[in-house]
Design a protein around this motif. Structure first.
Motif, PDB file in Angstrom:
ATOM      1  N   UNK A  27       0.831  -1.206   0.000  1.00 37.91           N
ATOM      2  CA  UNK A  27       0.000   0.000   0.000  1.00 37.91           C
ATOM      3  C   UNK A  27       0.868   1.260   0.000  1.00 37.91           C
ATOM      4  N   UNK A  28       2.021   1.176   0.688  1.00 36.61           N
ATOM      5  CA  UNK A  28       2.931   2.329   0.710  1.00 36.61           C
ATOM      6  C   UNK A  28       3.454   2.620  -0.695  1.00 36.61           C
ATOM      7  N   UNK A  31       0.650   4.024  -2.928  1.00 37.00           N
ATOM      8  CA  UNK A  31       0.370   5.427  -2.637  1.00 37.00           C
ATOM      9  C   UNK A  31       1.487   6.330  -3.157  1.00 37.00           C
ATOM     10  N   UNK A  48      -7.420  19.545  -1.730  1.00 34.49           N
ATOM     11  CA  UNK A  48      -8.311  19.539  -0.571  1.00 34.49           C
ATOM     12  C   UNK A  48      -9.291  18.375  -0.544  1.00 34.49           C
ATOM     13  N   UNK A  50     -10.362  14.623   0.164  1.00 34.89           N
ATOM     14  CA  UNK A  50      -9.877  13.613   1.104  1.00 34.89           C
ATOM     15  C   UNK A  50      -9.543  12.304   0.406  1.00 34.89           C
ATOM     16  N   UNK A  51      -8.452  11.699   0.893  1.00 32.53           N
ATOM     17  CA  UNK A  51      -7.976  10.437   0.319  1.00 32.53           C
ATOM     18  C   UNK A  51      -8.985   9.311   0.539  1.00 32.53           C
ATOM     19  N   UNK A  52      -9.617   9.325   1.711  1.00 34.51           N
ATOM     20  CA  UNK A  52     -10.461   8.192   2.105  1.00 34.51           C
ATOM     21  C   UNK A  52     -11.882   8.253   1.566  1.00 34.51           C
ATOM     22  N   UNK A  82      -4.254  -2.099  -5.516  1.00 37.28           N
ATOM     23  CA  UNK A  82      -4.755  -1.964  -4.141  1.00 37.28           C
ATOM     24  C   UNK A  82      -5.979  -2.851  -3.945  1.00 37.28           C
ATOM     25  N   UNK A  86      -6.180  -5.998  -1.386  1.00 37.03           N
ATOM     26  CA  UNK A  86      -7.160  -5.933  -0.295  1.00 37.03           C
ATOM     27  C   UNK A  86      -8.134  -7.113  -0.370  1.00 37.03           C
TER      28      UNK A  86
ATOM     29  N   UNK B  89      -3.734  19.821   5.086  1.00 38.15           N
ATOM     30  CA  UNK B  89      -3.886  21.219   4.708  1.00 38.15           C
ATOM     31  C   UNK B  89      -4.218  22.009   5.968  1.00 38.15           C
ATOM     32  N   UNK B  93      -9.092  18.696   7.214  1.00 36.61           N
ATOM     33  CA  UNK B  93      -8.890  17.280   7.505  1.00 36.61           C
ATOM     34  C   UNK B  93      -8.462  16.509   6.269  1.00 36.61           C
ATOM     35  N   UNK B  94      -8.082  17.233   5.198  1.00 42.43           N
ATOM     36  CA  UNK B  94      -7.626  16.551   3.983  1.00 42.43           C
ATOM     37  C   UNK B  94      -6.139  16.221   4.109  1.00 42.43           C
ATOM     38  N   UNK B  95      -5.817  14.938   4.052  1.00 43.99           N
ATOM     39  CA  UNK B  95      -4.421  14.502   4.128  1.00 43.99           C
ATOM     40  C   UNK B  95      -3.696  15.028   2.898  1.00 43.99           C
ATOM     41  N   UNK B 100       0.405  10.554   1.596  1.00 43.73           N
ATOM     42  CA  UNK B 100      -0.339   9.347   1.182  1.00 43.73           C
ATOM     43  C   UNK B 100       0.491   8.092   1.437  1.00 43.73           C
ATOM     44  N   UNK B 103       0.471   6.967   5.037  1.00 46.56           N
ATOM     45  CA  UNK B 103      -0.799   6.339   5.411  1.00 46.56           C
ATOM     46  C   UNK B 103      -0.824   4.909   4.841  1.00 46.56           C
ATOM     47  N   UNK B 104      -0.286   4.755   3.623  1.00 43.73           N
ATOM     48  CA  UNK B 104      -0.170   3.416   3.028  1.00 43.73           C
ATOM     49  C   UNK B 104       0.722   2.508   3.861  1.00 43.73           C
ATOM     50  N   UNK B 145     -10.294  11.069   9.305  1.00 43.56           N
ATOM     51  CA  UNK B 145      -9.855  11.030   7.903  1.00 43.56           C
ATOM     52  C   UNK B 145      -8.814   9.935   7.692  1.00 43.56           C
ATOM     53  N   UNK B 148     -10.607   6.604   7.900  1.00 45.63           N
ATOM     54  CA  UNK B 148     -11.364   6.368   6.659  1.00 45.63           C
ATOM     55  C   UNK B 148     -10.464   5.922   5.509  1.00 45.63           C
ATOM     56  N   UNK B 149      -9.288   6.574   5.385  1.00 41.22           N
ATOM     57  CA  UNK B 149      -8.367   6.222   4.301  1.00 41.22           C
ATOM     58  C   UNK B 149      -7.799   4.816   4.511  1.00 41.22           C
ATOM     59  N   UNK B 152     -10.734   2.582   3.324  1.00 40.12           N
ATOM     60  CA  UNK B 152     -10.931   2.702   1.875  1.00 40.12           C
ATOM     61  C   UNK B 152     -10.130   3.906   1.399  1.00 40.12           C
ATOM     62  N   UNK B 153      -9.099   3.739   0.610  1.00 41.06           N
ATOM     63  CA  UNK B 153      -8.778   2.601  -0.260  1.00 41.06           C
ATOM     64  C   UNK B 153      -7.977   1.438   0.326  1.00 41.06           C
ATOM     65  N   UNK B 154      -7.399   1.557   1.539  1.00 43.09           N
ATOM     66  CA  UNK B 154      -6.374   0.582   1.920  1.00 43.09           C
ATOM     67  C   UNK B 154      -6.878  -0.696   2.593  1.00 43.09           C
ATOM     68  N   UNK B 155      -8.192  -0.883   2.632  1.00 41.36           N
ATOM     69  CA  UNK B 155      -8.732  -2.204   2.977  1.00 41.36           C
ATOM     70  C   UNK B 155      -8.567  -2.696   4.408  1.00 41.36           C
TER      71      UNK B 155
END
Lengths: 145, 206
Positions: A27-28, A31, A48, A50-52, A82, A86, B89, B93-95, B100, B103-104, B145, B148-149, B152-155
């Motif tokens: 995953x790293x 990303x 701005x 969000x990734x999630x 990914x 997963x 930012x 709350x936006x990473x 990224x 977080x991965x 946040x 959540x990341x 999804x996406x990281x399962x």
């Protein structure tokens, strides 16, 4: 000499394609690749966001016609990798249930199962289970304890 | 060997050396996973209690900072944990995209088989810029946040993750309220929550 170089290049290419087909990214790395390939596009179109929660993917999908070719390509590859990793990590217990019973004698999809599958030669594992196990990344990314 | 070949070789060696140096400073998922195992204790504090403690602390000890009345949890300090810096930012709350990868890396660690089924608290902390009440809200949104990341996406399994925002109620460097070390995300292993059946179903471990 020229021929040797050609054969060598061909082998490299086959190797690269083969690797892309069989291995999922960590995953790293996934990303990082997304960031590297899409840096400018993220700044331009998805600042701005969000990734999630599927929001970044949604933003990139929504701008697919204007993304740089490099980002376009990497985005598809990264999200597919990914998703594959997963899914394999989630479903390995199910996919490998017969193998687990036959080879490991455990009923839990946990660390013991992974340790067990690692100790077995890939040829002794059913192809579906073996593929799923490869996709999880757990065969090569060894937890050190 | 021609001169330009020598240059190329030197440049390549330098490039490799630099890559290695950069790679060493990056967050390593094995390192995170190893820090998160080891202490197998259960935390009796719940995420809801921690959130309430932060809010109550502002009420009980009002002021521009919590210095002198910082929240401490000796019980939590004993648990296996790891602290990371994730960039957001300003006021958002936006990473940020440059985070990224990290977080991965956290996701890779949480997917490590040695951590399967363990409950993980994602605790957000801020520095002293902004009001204390605002910072509790901001750190909660940021911890949410990240959670959540990771899902999804990281399962990562949503059932093992809880997010808490402690604002500036637990400064790491109270002498320097605005120091970067105060802006952090703490991952805490709060004990085994689930075992998994062969078809992925969760159940209480026997």
């Amino acid at each position: 000499m020229k021929q040797t170089a050609f054969v060598f290049a061909l082998l490299l290419l086959i190797g690269a394609v083969g690797a892309a087909k069989t291995d999922t990214l960590s995953y790293a790395d996934a990303a990082q690749q997304l960031y590297t390939a899409c840096r400018g596009d993220l700044q331009k179109y998805c600042r701005g966001v969000e990734l999630g929660g599927g929001r970044l993917k949604g933003c990139l999908d929504g701008h697919q016609n204007v993304l740089s070719p490099q980002c376009q390509q990497t985005r598809a590859f990264v999200y597919a990798s990914i998703a594959r990793r997963a899914a394999a990590q989630r479903n390995i217990g199910d996919i490998c249930s017969a193998d687990i019973e036959r080879l490991c004698g455990t009923s839990h999809a946990d660390a013991n199962l992974v340790t067990c599958l690692r100790g077995i030669a890939p040829v002794a594992i059913s192809p579906q289970c073996n593929d799923a196990f490869t996709d999880t990344g757990w065969r090569t990314e060894r937890p050190q304890q | 060997m021609k001169i330009h070949q020598v240059y190329f070789a030197v440049a390549l060696t330098l490039a490799l050396a630099l890559t290695a140096a950069v790679a060493d400073t990056r967050l390593n998922s094995n390192q995170i996973a190893n820090s998160l195992v080891g202490v197998d204790a259960k935390l009796s504090l719940t995420a809801a209690q921690l959130r309430q403690d932060a809010i109550d602390n502002v009420k009980n000890y009002p002021g521009t900072t919590a210095i002198g009345h910082l929240l401490v949890y000796p019980q939590m300090d004993k648990l296996a944990q790891f602290t990371v810096e994730i960039n957001f930012d300003f006021g958002s709350a936006a990473i940020r995209p440059e985070s990224y990868r990290d977080v991965g890396a956290i996701a890779d660690a949480l997917h490590n088989p040695i951590l399967l089924g363990y409950g993980i608290l994602v605790i957000g902390h801020t520095d002293t810029v902004g009001s204390r009440a605002y910072n509790i809200g901001l750190s909660q949104r940021r911890a949410d946040a990240i959670r959540e990341a990771l899902i999804d996406p990281f399962g990562v399994n949503a059932a093992v993750l809880e997010a808490v925002g402690m604002g500036e109620e637990q400064l790491r460097d109270p002498q320097h309220g605005t120091a970067a070390v105060n802006r952090r995300v703490q991952l805490v292993n709060v004990g085994k929550r689930f075992c998994f059946g062969r078809s992925g179903e969760q159940f209480q471990c026997p």
